[in-house]
Design an enzyme around this catalytic site. Structure first.
Site, PDB file in Angstrom:
ATOM      1  CB  SER A  15      -6.355  -3.054  -2.242  1.00  0.00           C
ATOM      2  OG  SER A  15      -6.406  -4.113  -1.425  1.00  0.00           O
TER       3      SER A  15
ATOM      4  CE  LYS B 117      -3.164  -4.940  -2.866  1.00  0.00           C
ATOM      5  NZ  LYS B 117      -4.168  -5.774  -2.694  1.00  0.00           N
TER       6      LYS B 117
ATOM      7  CB  SER C 140      -6.993  -6.906  -4.978  1.00  0.00           C
ATOM      8  OG  SER C 140      -6.652  -5.791  -4.163  1.00  0.00           O
TER       9      SER C 140
ATOM     10  CE  LYS D   8      -6.620  -3.012  -6.492  1.00  0.00           C
ATOM     11  NZ  LYS D   8      -7.641  -3.874  -5.698  1.00  0.00           N
TER      12      LYS D   8
END
Length: 429
Positions: free
Chosen positions: A98, A101, A165, A268
């Site tokens: 992730s 992202k 997320s 993140k």
């Protein structure tokens, strides 16, 4: 007793006089040529470039042996200076999970700034995005739990990505920005190259397995620094501890550092079975901001602990110090062939370096300016380099020196006179 050519002292004096006459004659000829060239030519010598160029941050500082991070790779960077304070296999390639992202959010915020989308704009959830939501509902990857065909605000989707997320939210944003995820992925990889991500490749907007995709700790730190500089408002979203959507139970932020360290406000996390547990964390204390990257930890608890160790190490062991340049951060230097005889030069960025606290007073600087400076000069033109070194002579940072104002070309007399001055300077240097 005869003479063989006269007295030796007179012979030497005569030879010197002849050399002086030859030099004067040659100089007059050159001056005539300069006059002709001055009238005919609009340009002028640009002068040699400064030897030092803008370079990469210094190598990571030596760290205590017990700081060894339990992960595939790790990196700690000062966000103000860009200096690496700790590095552990930072160029090792791993699946992004992730962390992809972060790039998605970066492009979304670029699109917002360009007016392509708006925070209160509603977009439609595609079937492809809905399927990612369905997967999450049966124990699959994280999601915002969107329904096919529903209309969702861009800002809600941003929160769904930054906090929960959501893979489905990432895909909807990608389609809103580029029309299709395929086009968005092309934007991701093009933008990655533009901002200097040298070893990263993306194949989708969310980081789930599929296609060729990999990142490195160094590239993720560079991406984080870019986002913090270009879109500091992104921290308003990545710092939120929970995300509430419709009547679903609040979803906690996957970045557990937010719940244990008040300095942390982003960015993140990521996790895949094949990749391990990742985190790109940023924290601010006073005027300092750090970015810690941990890739491939064995568990969520371990990535949190190791990122915390990096942040604590950076804040406890290092400090930022500003070096002096000129008077009040500026220096006035001569200009040839210009409408003005001088120009103000200043650092293009704040001349701050990160050093161990024990060495805060031991930094030194080296200034290299292009010589001569010849007009015309545009405002912001690079004319030199400020190199900042530690006590051992190791380069900590290089900062370009640029002009604070423009200097247009001078008139014919000024150009001719300065051409003569430069000629004499070169002859008798």
């Amino acid at each position: 007793m005869g003479f063989d050519g006269g007295h030796p002292h007179r012979r030497r004096a005569g030879a010197a006089a002849r050399r002086r006459r030859a030099r004067r004659q040659g100089l007059l000829a050159v001056l005539g040529l300069v006059l002709v060239l001055t009238v005919l030519l609009a340009g002028g010598p640009a002068g040699p470039q400064a030897a030092a160029q803008e370079g990469a941050p210094a190598a990571a500082a030596a760290a205590p042996a017990d700081l060894r991070i339990q992960a595939r790779s790790a990196l700690l960077v000062d966000a103000v200076t860009g200096q690496e304070l700790y590095a552990q296999d930072p160029d090792r390639r791993v699946p992004p999970a992730s962390l992809a992202k972060i790039m998605t959010l970066d492009l979304v915020f670029h699109a917002l700034e360009q007016g392509k989308i708006a925070l209160d704009q509603e977009v439609t959830v595609s079937e492809a995005a809905w399927r990612l939501s369905v997967q999450a509902g049966i124990g699959g990857p994280s999601a915002m739990f969107l329904r096919v065909g529903e209309r969702v605000r861009i800002e809600d989707l941003i929160r769904g990505v930054a906090v929960a997320s959501g893979n489905d939210a990432s895909l909807v944003l990608a389609e809103a920005v580029a029309g299709s995820e395929q086009a968005f992925v092309a934007m991701m990889n093009r933008h990655a190259a533009e901002i200097g991500l040298q070893a990263s490749r993306f194949s989708n907007s969310h980081g789930l397995p599929g296609g060729e995709q990999h990142v490195t700790a160094r590239d993720m730190a560079r991406l984080a620094l870019h986002v913090l500089a270009a879109h500091p408002e992104i921290l308003e979203y990545t710092s939120q501890k929970t995300f509430t959507w419709k009547d679903f139970a609040p979803q906690p932020n996957y970045n557990r550092l937010l719940f244990r360290d008040r300095r942390v406000d982003g960015l993140k996390t990521g996790h895949l079975a094949a990749a391990g547990f990742h985190v790109v964390a940023t924290a601010k204390e006073g005027e300092r901001r750090l970015v810690a990257v941990v890739l491939g930890a064995a568990s969520d608890a371990l990535r949190v602990r190791e990122a915390q160790r990096l942040l604590d190490y950076g804040f406890q062991q290092f400090t930022n110090t500003r070096v002096a340049f000129g008077e009040g951060g500026r220096q006035v230097v001569p200009v040839y062939k210009g409408a003005r005889p001088r120009v103000t030069v200043e650092p293009a960025a704040s001349p701050v370096v990160t050093v161990p606290k024990t060495e805060a007073g031991e930094v030194r600087t080296r200034v290299e300016l292009r010589d001569p400076l010849v007009a015309p000069l545009a405002q912001g033109a690079r004319v030199g380099t400020l190199t900042i070194e530690d006590a051992r002579g190791r380069v900590l940072r290089t900062v370009p020196l640029v002009t604070a104002e423009a200097v247009p070309r001078g008139g014919l007399f000024r150009v001719f006179w300065d051409s003569v001055r430069l000629l004499f300077r070169d002859l008798f240097a």
